[in-house]
Write an enzyme that holds these catalytic residues in place. Sequence first.
Site, PDB file in Angstrom:
ATOM      1  N   HIS A   1       0.842  -1.198   0.000  1.00  0.00           N
ATOM      2  CA  HIS A   1       0.000   0.000   0.000  1.00  0.00           C
ATOM      3  C   HIS A   1       0.872   1.240   0.000  1.00  0.00           C
ATOM      4  O   HIS A   1       1.847   1.319   0.736  1.00  0.00           O
ATOM      5  CB  HIS A   1      -0.896   0.011   1.242  1.00  0.00           C
ATOM      6  CG  HIS A   1      -1.737   1.236   1.340  1.00  0.00           C
ATOM      7  ND1 HIS A   1      -2.866   1.413   0.594  1.00  0.00           N
ATOM      8  CD2 HIS A   1      -1.590   2.363   2.088  1.00  0.00           C
ATOM      9  CE1 HIS A   1      -3.393   2.598   0.867  1.00  0.00           C
ATOM     10  NE2 HIS A   1      -2.645   3.190   1.770  1.00  0.00           N
TER      11      HIS A   1
ATOM     12  N   SER B   1      -7.239   4.030   9.965  1.00  0.00           N
ATOM     13  CA  SER B   1      -8.062   4.077   8.762  1.00  0.00           C
ATOM     14  C   SER B   1      -7.413   3.250   7.637  1.00  0.00           C
ATOM     15  O   SER B   1      -8.053   2.383   7.023  1.00  0.00           O
ATOM     16  CB  SER B   1      -8.235   5.542   8.347  1.00  0.00           C
ATOM     17  OG  SER B   1      -8.756   5.656   7.055  1.00  0.00           O
TER      18      SER B   1
ATOM     19  N   ASP C   1     -15.129   3.009   8.867  1.00  0.00           N
ATOM     20  CA  ASP C   1     -14.061   3.927   8.461  1.00  0.00           C
ATOM     21  C   ASP C   1     -14.599   4.991   7.509  1.00  0.00           C
ATOM     22  O   ASP C   1     -14.263   6.167   7.631  1.00  0.00           O
ATOM     23  CB  ASP C   1     -12.900   3.170   7.801  1.00  0.00           C
ATOM     24  CG  ASP C   1     -11.894   4.134   7.175  1.00  0.00           C
ATOM     25  OD1 ASP C   1     -11.294   4.923   7.936  1.00  0.00           O
ATOM     26  OD2 ASP C   1     -11.730   4.132   5.937  1.00  0.00           O
TER      27      ASP C   1
ATOM     28  N   ARG D   1     -14.413  13.169   9.959  1.00  0.00           N
ATOM     29  CA  ARG D   1     -13.104  13.807  10.173  1.00  0.00           C
ATOM     30  C   ARG D   1     -12.869  14.918   9.168  1.00  0.00           C
ATOM     31  O   ARG D   1     -12.321  15.969   9.482  1.00  0.00           O
ATOM     32  CB  ARG D   1     -11.987  12.757  10.071  1.00  0.00           C
ATOM     33  CG  ARG D   1     -11.937  11.814  11.269  1.00  0.00           C
ATOM     34  CD  ARG D   1     -11.121  10.570  10.941  1.00  0.00           C
ATOM     35  NE  ARG D   1      -9.766  10.900  10.563  1.00  0.00           N
ATOM     36  CZ  ARG D   1      -8.996  10.138   9.782  1.00  0.00           C
ATOM     37  NH1 ARG D   1      -9.447   8.990   9.301  1.00  0.00           N
ATOM     38  NH2 ARG D   1      -7.783  10.510   9.488  1.00  0.00           N
TER      39      ARG D   1
ATOM     40  N   LYS E   1      -8.502  -0.938   6.258  1.00  0.00           N
ATOM     41  CA  LYS E   1      -8.817  -1.349   4.885  1.00  0.00           C
ATOM     42  C   LYS E   1      -7.898  -2.468   4.414  1.00  0.00           C
ATOM     43  O   LYS E   1      -8.321  -3.395   3.712  1.00  0.00           O
ATOM     44  CB  LYS E   1      -8.724  -0.128   3.963  1.00  0.00           C
ATOM     45  CG  LYS E   1      -9.928   0.800   4.158  1.00  0.00           C
ATOM     46  CD  LYS E   1      -9.818   2.095   3.374  1.00  0.00           C
ATOM     47  CE  LYS E   1      -9.016   3.112   4.168  1.00  0.00           C
ATOM     48  NZ  LYS E   1      -9.370   4.505   3.924  1.00  0.00           N
TER      49      LYS E   1
HETATM   50  N1  URA Z   1      -5.983   7.771   3.797  1.00  0.00           N
HETATM   51  C1  URA Z   1      -6.874   6.977   4.429  1.00  0.00           C
HETATM   52  O1  URA Z   1      -7.255   5.948   3.900  1.00  0.00           O
HETATM   53  N2  URA Z   1      -7.305   7.335   5.635  1.00  0.00           N
HETATM   54  C2  URA Z   1      -6.908   8.452   6.249  1.00  0.00           C
HETATM   55  O2  URA Z   1      -7.340   8.710   7.341  1.00  0.00           O
HETATM   56  C3  URA Z   1      -5.998   9.289   5.579  1.00  0.00           C
HETATM   57  C4  URA Z   1      -5.557   8.906   4.354  1.00  0.00           C
END
Ligand code: URA
Length: 433
Positions: A82, A183, A161, A168, A187
Amino acid sequence: MRMVDLIEKKRDGQALSQDEITWMVDQYSKDQIKDYQMSAMLMAIYFQGMSHEEAGYLTMSMVESGDQIDLSQIDGIKVDKHSTGGVGDTTTLILAPLVASLGVPVAKMSGRGLGHTGGTIDKLESIPGFHIELTSEEFVNQVNQHKIALVGQSGNLTPADKKLYALRDVTATVNAIPLIASSIMSKKIAAGNDAIVLDVKVGSGAFMKDDQAGEDLARTMVKIGRSVGRQTMALVSDMSQPLGRAIGNALEVKEAIDVLKGKGPEDLRELVLALGSQMLVLAKQAKDLNQGKQKLLQAIQSGQALAKFKELLEIQGGNSQVVEDSDLLPQAKYQIDLPALESGYISSMVADKIGQASMVLGAGRKKLDDQINPAVGLILHKKIGDPVEKGEPLLTIHSDQVRVEEVKALLYDSIRISSQAQKPQLIHQIIGS
Ligand code: URA
Ligand code: CA
């Protein structure tokens, strides 16, 4: 449990327990906790932070809020990679076939997302015929048989999320390291891989503007991954300028093919080798990073990495002739050089502005339903530290429109020429080896 008590606890700098965090995320997902209370909690977290344990609990509660991909029917240690997002980042396109050619199962699921160019999936779709629709059964079988499959996102992953991220976004609490780390990791964990390699970008084109923040984020994510049983390693790498020379979908496919042929830009190659060796170590296909790197170089030199890329195209319907003949990829109508206005050395190439220019050309999406133009983008001829003569092309704009004044203005605004300049170091930190 009462949310007001948890807010008070966090406000006063105490750690929340696993039960408290699990309850809070579950209730918020069900709208039993309202946005106003969750907003206060997020702001308290923003100022008071979270321990790695708390960030781990938050991560797992978000994972459990939705579907989790089951890759257990795939043999071997599945390693995901990632990137926190940069401009012209072509690494996944190269790494997937490269490590798969060395026996690492690559079961890659990518969303389309927004950005300066499309994601890996969009880039691959610029290859005529390539398709990303596989059933779960086809996906699993293909990885077992060929070690590689790249498909679009399916299922409802980490809805908590999504909900928290949206909140946020409007409460000025995106930029808190434990929240970003959970976050991203939620994923990755929901996507079902056994191990994770993270490329945390720092610099003008990145989410993290400085090294310290980048390192904190990387270390937090590595700790979260390990605390929930996923082996994780990370790099902190430079994103003060775009990676490689190509920015754009088909243009990056060609650049990826070049690297798989042992050519291509030096920085892109270096990053691929660094991330790839971490992937090999985590997949237990190399005993250390150095051996990993040797194996990667060997796979490129012998042609087996390129052969794996062709195999991927063939099994997912793409025209594999593009590997020999890049003219078969979509081509923009016009190629317009951008000349240097003075002589000297390139001292900056602000990555996010260059990314915006590629977006204006049509290479990326602003909204999820925007269409990408696979042909357009930029090819950089100069990078930071390179000498340049007045009138020499800094880059070439690949456009379907002949008038590109806005793009040129963005580009001139992003590039500085000075009497001296140094090449930035690409890899700032290697974490978790
Ligand atoms: N990318 C994400 O997936 N989450 C975040 O909180 C910030 C950047
Ligand atoms: Ca690139």
